[in-house]
Design an enzyme around this catalytic site. Sequence first.
Site, PDB file in Angstrom:
ATOM      1  N   GLU A   1      -2.025 -72.287  -3.562  1.00  0.00           N
ATOM      2  CA  GLU A   1      -1.168 -72.579  -4.755  1.00  0.00           C
ATOM      3  C   GLU A   1      -2.015 -72.678  -5.770  1.00  0.00           C
ATOM      4  OE1 GLU A   1       2.299 -75.597  -6.459  1.00  0.00           O
ATOM      5  OE2 GLU A   1       1.062 -76.252  -4.877  1.00  0.00           O
ATOM      6  N   HIS A   2      -3.177 -73.757  -5.896  1.00  0.00           N
ATOM      7  CA  HIS A   2      -3.954 -74.036  -6.956  1.00  0.00           C
ATOM      8  C   HIS A   2      -5.461 -73.563  -6.333  1.00  0.00           C
ATOM      9  CE1 HIS A   2      -0.858 -77.153  -7.772  1.00  0.00           C
ATOM     10  NE2 HIS A   2      -0.582 -76.438  -8.668  1.00  0.00           N
TER      11      HIS A   2
ATOM     12  N   ASP B   1      -0.634 -78.257 -14.613  1.00  0.00           N
ATOM     13  CA  ASP B   1       0.346 -79.069 -14.264  1.00  0.00           C
ATOM     14  C   ASP B   1       1.118 -79.762 -15.234  1.00  0.00           C
ATOM     15  OD1 ASP B   1       0.162 -78.789 -11.501  1.00  0.00           O
ATOM     16  OD2 ASP B   1      -0.662 -80.747 -10.999  1.00  0.00           O
TER      17      ASP B   1
ATOM     18  N   HIS C   1      28.227 -37.397  -0.686  1.00  0.00           N
ATOM     19  CA  HIS C   1      27.468 -37.193  -1.892  1.00  0.00           C
ATOM     20  C   HIS C   1      26.987 -35.910  -2.258  1.00  0.00           C
ATOM     21  CE1 HIS C   1      26.629 -41.251  -0.007  1.00  0.00           C
ATOM     22  NE2 HIS C   1      25.643 -41.398  -0.860  1.00  0.00           N
TER      23      HIS C   1
END
Length: 437
Positions: free
Chosen positions: A318-319, A352, A412
């Site tokens: 994460e960090h 943070d 279609h």
Amino acid sequence: MIRHIKTAKASIEQGGTDSAVTRTVEALLAKVRDGGDKAVRALSVQFDGFDRETYRLTKEEIAHCVNSLAPREREDLDFAQDQIRRFAEAQKAALKDIEVETLAGVVLGHKNVPIQNVGCYVPGGKYPLLASAHMTVLTARVAGCERIITCAPPFQGRIAEKIVAAQALAGADEIYCLGGVQAIAAMAYGTETIEPVDMLAGPGNAYVAEAKRLLFGHVGIDLFAGPTETLVIADDSVDGELVATDLLGQAEHGVNSPAILITNSEKLARDTLAEIERLLQILPTAAVAGKAWEDFGEIILCDTVDEMVAEGDRVASEHVQVMTRDPDYFLEKMKNYGALFLGARTNVAFGDKVIGTNHTLPTNKAARYTGGLWVGKFLKTCTYQKVLTDEASALIGAYSSRLCLMEGFSGHAEQANIRVRRYGGRNVGYAMPADSV
């Protein structure tokens, strides 16, 4: 060659969930879905010891919370929110609506459309996370979301005044003193007094995270969140005290928060171990940080910088705090991270709380496939198309008909054929063979 100076005793299962937590959360969600306001009130009393007839705060209560800030507290909150707003505005400015004529008479485009109703959760248990109000509410506000509501639990049995002040200053339209699964469920399902939202954002404990996971699809969510993670990548240009401080500074989030050092210096590795032991004797949050380090801490020794890059990408933290002689090398080479903090002068705590980037980031190796919360998460990139000329409609129609028939979609194909007949003057029939169109 890669070897471990310290190995984690435990590991967090990637993408795993606790079945007991899941069962508990499922039951709580059902109570709120079926019981509305009455169930929300009962659960708030049960889990938070907090009872009100309505959990939405009045304008007077919100104003009291804002006015209760000391001048320095207000200045600090304003400073943090200014930084986050500026970066979010710069991010939004980078997102452009586009329109392009790809063929003569064929116009394609996309618009970045804000999500209308957003619910932001701000945790307030062990640590009242004021910054989560900036990261969610402010970012949604800059994105242009029409209605932003917030929930935060009471703190020590009372309205969490500083959280409420941060929510209000960030621009929340409705503020509720409500926590836990009951808050997430109330925002997602709606109650008699709370209009439902389209998207949920913000961190929380394991029960809040599981509630968001289970509700994904009924509403959108920002990220699947797990315990906070930190990775320090360092060489001998820094010392063990700095590295140890950055590792323990994030490990204090929880006893299951991984904290990892990757280095090519055995001396730094050994010094960091010694400094961690020293700091754990004096850190006020040592009980939590020490348990996290004991169970989830690692020190990985590499021979080369490129091995450090590869290990960093494998960890996909994460960090990622990079303290090396050339931190930009990692900015250039690394692929898997939530956010990079480059150089010894910055650190994860800056991100943070105040520096301006968003702190809601991917965990559990989700950095392999997603970034963190940003303005773009609150926007839907929606495409459109226009056909401006008869010739263009007939041209696209002929190709479309043949491609539809290759797949067996005769209905279609007729959507295309009717336009070839009308705008191109060609006599094509229903579900004609591909070579006749």
